[in-house]
Design a protein around this motif. Structure first.
Motif, PDB file in Angstrom:
ATOM      1  N   LEU A  45       0.818  -1.220   0.000  1.00  0.00           N
ATOM      2  CA  LEU A  45       0.000   0.000   0.000  1.00  0.00           C
ATOM      3  C   LEU A  45       0.851   1.270   0.000  1.00  0.00           C
ATOM      4  CD1 LEU A  45      -2.905  -0.981   2.398  1.00  0.00           C
ATOM      5  CD2 LEU A  45      -3.099  -0.376  -0.025  1.00  0.00           C
ATOM      6  N   CYS A  46       2.155   1.123   0.120  1.00  0.00           N
ATOM      7  CA  CYS A  46       3.033   2.287   0.202  1.00  0.00           C
ATOM      8  C   CYS A  46       3.639   2.640  -1.157  1.00  0.00           C
ATOM      9  CB  CYS A  46       4.170   2.029   1.194  1.00  0.00           C
ATOM     10  SG  CYS A  46       3.582   1.854   2.866  1.00  0.00           S
ATOM     11  N   GLY A  47       3.741   3.928  -1.414  1.00  0.00           N
ATOM     12  CA  GLY A  47       4.503   4.458  -2.537  1.00  0.00           C
ATOM     13  C   GLY A  47       4.207   3.882  -3.901  1.00  0.00           C
ATOM     14  N   ASP A  48       5.288   3.521  -4.587  1.00  0.00           N
ATOM     15  CA  ASP A  48       5.177   3.083  -5.976  1.00  0.00           C
ATOM     16  C   ASP A  48       4.523   1.710  -6.122  1.00  0.00           C
ATOM     17  OD1 ASP A  48       6.277   5.407  -6.930  1.00  0.00           O
ATOM     18  OD2 ASP A  48       8.313   4.602  -7.046  1.00  0.00           O
ATOM     19  N   LYS A  49       4.558   0.908  -5.084  1.00  0.00           N
ATOM     20  CA  LYS A  49       4.001  -0.438  -5.197  1.00  0.00           C
ATOM     21  C   LYS A  49       2.490  -0.393  -5.420  1.00  0.00           C
ATOM     22  CE  LYS A  49       7.840  -1.975  -2.582  1.00  0.00           C
ATOM     23  NZ  LYS A  49       8.513  -0.704  -2.833  1.00  0.00           N
ATOM     24  N   VAL A  50       1.789   0.463  -4.693  1.00  0.00           N
ATOM     25  CA  VAL A  50       0.346   0.576  -4.889  1.00  0.00           C
ATOM     26  C   VAL A  50       0.046   1.160  -6.270  1.00  0.00           C
ATOM     27  CG1 VAL A  50      -0.057   2.867  -3.868  1.00  0.00           C
ATOM     28  CG2 VAL A  50      -1.835   1.112  -3.750  1.00  0.00           C
ATOM     29  N   LYS A  51       0.899   2.042  -6.753  1.00  0.00           N
ATOM     30  CA  LYS A  51       0.707   2.603  -8.099  1.00  0.00           C
ATOM     31  C   LYS A  51       0.857   1.522  -9.166  1.00  0.00           C
ATOM     32  CE  LYS A  51       2.295   7.200  -6.865  1.00  0.00           C
ATOM     33  NZ  LYS A  51       3.371   8.175  -6.948  1.00  0.00           N
ATOM     34  N   GLN A  52       1.808   0.608  -8.964  1.00  0.00           N
ATOM     35  CA  GLN A  52       1.988  -0.488  -9.924  1.00  0.00           C
ATOM     36  C   GLN A  52       0.761  -1.389  -9.955  1.00  0.00           C
ATOM     37  OE1 GLN A  52       5.609  -2.242  -8.434  1.00  0.00           O
ATOM     38  NE2 GLN A  52       6.919  -0.774  -9.480  1.00  0.00           N
ATOM     39  N   ILE A  53       0.236  -1.710  -8.784  1.00  0.00           N
ATOM     40  CA  ILE A  53      -0.965  -2.541  -8.720  1.00  0.00           C
ATOM     41  C   ILE A  53      -2.145  -1.799  -9.328  1.00  0.00           C
ATOM     42  CG2 ILE A  53      -2.644  -3.578  -7.126  1.00  0.00           C
ATOM     43  CD1 ILE A  53      -0.226  -4.388  -5.376  1.00  0.00           C
ATOM     44  N   ALA A  54      -2.302  -0.525  -8.990  1.00  0.00           N
ATOM     45  CA  ALA A  54      -3.393   0.278  -9.549  1.00  0.00           C
ATOM     46  C   ALA A  54      -3.290   0.343 -11.068  1.00  0.00           C
ATOM     47  CB  ALA A  54      -3.378   1.682  -8.951  1.00  0.00           C
ATOM     48  N   ASN A  55      -2.089   0.490 -11.596  1.00  0.00           N
ATOM     49  CA  ASN A  55      -1.923   0.522 -13.056  1.00  0.00           C
ATOM     50  C   ASN A  55      -2.354  -0.793 -13.700  1.00  0.00           C
ATOM     51  OD1 ASN A  55      -1.075   3.175 -13.363  1.00  0.00           O
ATOM     52  ND2 ASN A  55       1.072   2.657 -13.037  1.00  0.00           N
ATOM     53  N   SER A  56      -2.065  -1.909 -13.054  1.00  0.00           N
ATOM     54  CA  SER A  56      -2.527  -3.198 -13.576  1.00  0.00           C
ATOM     55  C   SER A  56      -4.054  -3.245 -13.598  1.00  0.00           C
ATOM     56  CB  SER A  56      -1.986  -4.350 -12.731  1.00  0.00           C
ATOM     57  OG  SER A  56      -0.604  -4.494 -12.920  1.00  0.00           O
ATOM     58  N   PHE A  57      -4.682  -2.770 -12.526  1.00  0.00           N
ATOM     59  CA  PHE A  57      -6.144  -2.745 -12.474  1.00  0.00           C
ATOM     60  C   PHE A  57      -6.715  -1.834 -13.565  1.00  0.00           C
ATOM     61  CE2 PHE A  57      -6.041  -3.687  -7.648  1.00  0.00           C
ATOM     62  CZ  PHE A  57      -5.876  -5.028  -7.893  1.00  0.00           C
ATOM     63  N   ILE A  58      -6.082  -0.701 -13.768  1.00  0.00           N
ATOM     64  CA  ILE A  58      -6.536   0.235 -14.799  1.00  0.00           C
ATOM     65  C   ILE A  58      -6.448  -0.416 -16.170  1.00  0.00           C
ATOM     66  CG2 ILE A  58      -5.953   2.403 -15.977  1.00  0.00           C
ATOM     67  CD1 ILE A  58      -5.175   3.441 -13.083  1.00  0.00           C
ATOM     68  N   HIS A  59      -5.348  -1.110 -16.447  1.00  0.00           N
ATOM     69  CA  HIS A  59      -5.211  -1.806 -17.735  1.00  0.00           C
ATOM     70  C   HIS A  59      -6.312  -2.850 -17.905  1.00  0.00           C
ATOM     71  CE1 HIS A  59      -1.462   0.130 -18.645  1.00  0.00           C
ATOM     72  NE2 HIS A  59      -0.841  -0.388 -17.606  1.00  0.00           N
ATOM     73  N   ILE A  60      -6.581  -3.603 -16.855  1.00  0.00           N
ATOM     74  CA  ILE A  60      -7.622  -4.635 -16.917  1.00  0.00           C
ATOM     75  C   ILE A  60      -8.975  -4.000 -17.199  1.00  0.00           C
ATOM     76  CG2 ILE A  60      -8.911  -6.323 -15.532  1.00  0.00           C
ATOM     77  CD1 ILE A  60      -6.161  -6.880 -14.078  1.00  0.00           C
ATOM     78  N   ILE A  61      -9.309  -2.956 -16.472  1.00  0.00           N
ATOM     79  CA  ILE A  61     -10.617  -2.319 -16.645  1.00  0.00           C
ATOM     80  C   ILE A  61     -10.753  -1.706 -18.031  1.00  0.00           C
ATOM     81  CG2 ILE A  61     -12.068  -0.398 -15.893  1.00  0.00           C
ATOM     82  CD1 ILE A  61     -11.143  -1.052 -13.005  1.00  0.00           C
ATOM     83  N   LEU A  62      -9.769  -0.933 -18.455  1.00  0.00           N
ATOM     84  CA  LEU A  62      -9.871  -0.285 -19.768  1.00  0.00           C
ATOM     85  C   LEU A  62     -10.007  -1.319 -20.886  1.00  0.00           C
ATOM     86  CD1 LEU A  62      -7.340   2.670 -19.471  1.00  0.00           C
ATOM     87  CD2 LEU A  62      -9.839   2.800 -19.497  1.00  0.00           C
ATOM     88  N   LYS A  63      -9.208  -2.363 -20.831  1.00  0.00           N
ATOM     89  CA  LYS A  63      -9.295  -3.401 -21.867  1.00  0.00           C
ATOM     90  C   LYS A  63     -10.636  -4.123 -21.811  1.00  0.00           C
ATOM     91  CE  LYS A  63      -4.324  -4.253 -21.968  1.00  0.00           C
ATOM     92  NZ  LYS A  63      -3.263  -5.219 -21.607  1.00  0.00           N
ATOM     93  N   SER A  64     -11.126  -4.402 -20.612  1.00  0.00           N
ATOM     94  CA  SER A  64     -12.398  -5.126 -20.488  1.00  0.00           C
ATOM     95  C   SER A  64     -13.562  -4.318 -21.039  1.00  0.00           C
ATOM     96  CB  SER A  64     -12.662  -5.526 -19.033  1.00  0.00           C
ATOM     97  OG  SER A  64     -13.012  -4.410 -18.250  1.00  0.00           O
ATOM     98  N   LEU A  65     -13.492  -3.007 -20.955  1.00  0.00           N
ATOM     99  CA  LEU A  65     -14.594  -2.168 -21.400  1.00  0.00           C
ATOM    100  C   LEU A  65     -14.722  -2.137 -22.924  1.00  0.00           C
ATOM    101  CD1 LEU A  65     -14.425   0.729 -18.797  1.00  0.00           C
ATOM    102  CD2 LEU A  65     -15.866  -1.334 -18.790  1.00  0.00           C
ATOM    103  N   CYS A  66     -13.749  -2.695 -23.624  1.00  0.00           N
ATOM    104  CA  CYS A  66     -13.877  -2.863 -25.079  1.00  0.00           C
ATOM    105  C   CYS A  66     -14.986  -3.861 -25.410  1.00  0.00           C
ATOM    106  CB  CYS A  66     -12.568  -3.368 -25.686  1.00  0.00           C
ATOM    107  SG  CYS A  66     -11.205  -2.211 -25.584  1.00  0.00           S
TER     108      CYS A  66
END
Length: 153
Positions: A45-66
């Motif tokens: 949950l700290c620093g860049d690690k949460v950003k990396q996980i969030a970016n993976s979630f964002i990629h999943i969501i954006l791709k799924s919405l196709c």
């Protein structure tokens, strides 16, 4: 879809079975090493690690919405957000203390939620198509797709 209709559908879906996209392959229980899990959770949950996980979630969501029609709710109904606006909304969730983005898939009668403080995505009432698409996309991002014990809450 009106905001009122979306609110009703979201409330109903939050009571349906929930699946999870997570960085761990299954739920950590009281019988597992819960003390170490708490340390690992805080680490991610700290620093860049949460950003990396969030970016993976964002990629999943954006791709799924196709593959699905969708409506977005974050501080109100947002119709047809651009990819950039949706990404901004989702990133804002991870920089706040108490925030969520809800993505309703009305034809599928499913809901995807991304909430601050969570290291997973909650997917309520996924049908076969939603399960297939999100499962494959989760795997491609190095994440796991598994069924929650019942409700995610």
């Amino acid at each position: 879809m009106t905001q009122s209709e979306m609110n009703i559908m979201v409330e109903e879906l939050l009571m349906k079975p929930c699946y999870v996209i997570d960085f761990l392959p299954q739920r950590v229980t009281e019988y597992d090493n819960i003390q170490f899990f708490n340390a690992v959770e805080q680490y991610y949950l700290c620093g860049d690690k949460v950003k990396q996980i969030a970016n993976s979630f964002i990629h999943i969501i954006l791709k799924s919405l196709c593959y699905f029609e969708f409506s977005v709710y974050k501080d109100g109904l947002i119709e047809n957000p651009s990819c950039q606006d949706l990404e901004k909304m989702m990133k804002a969730v991870y920089t706040s203390q108490d925030d969520c983005v809800s993505i309703l898939l009305p034809k599928e009668k499913s809901l995807i939620q991304m909430c601050s403080g969570d290291l997973n995505l909650s997917v309520y009432n996924p049908n076969e198509k939603v399960t297939h698409i999100l499962g494959v996309l989760a795997q491609a991002e190095g994440m796991f797709w598994w069924q929650g014990n019942n409700l995610c809450q």
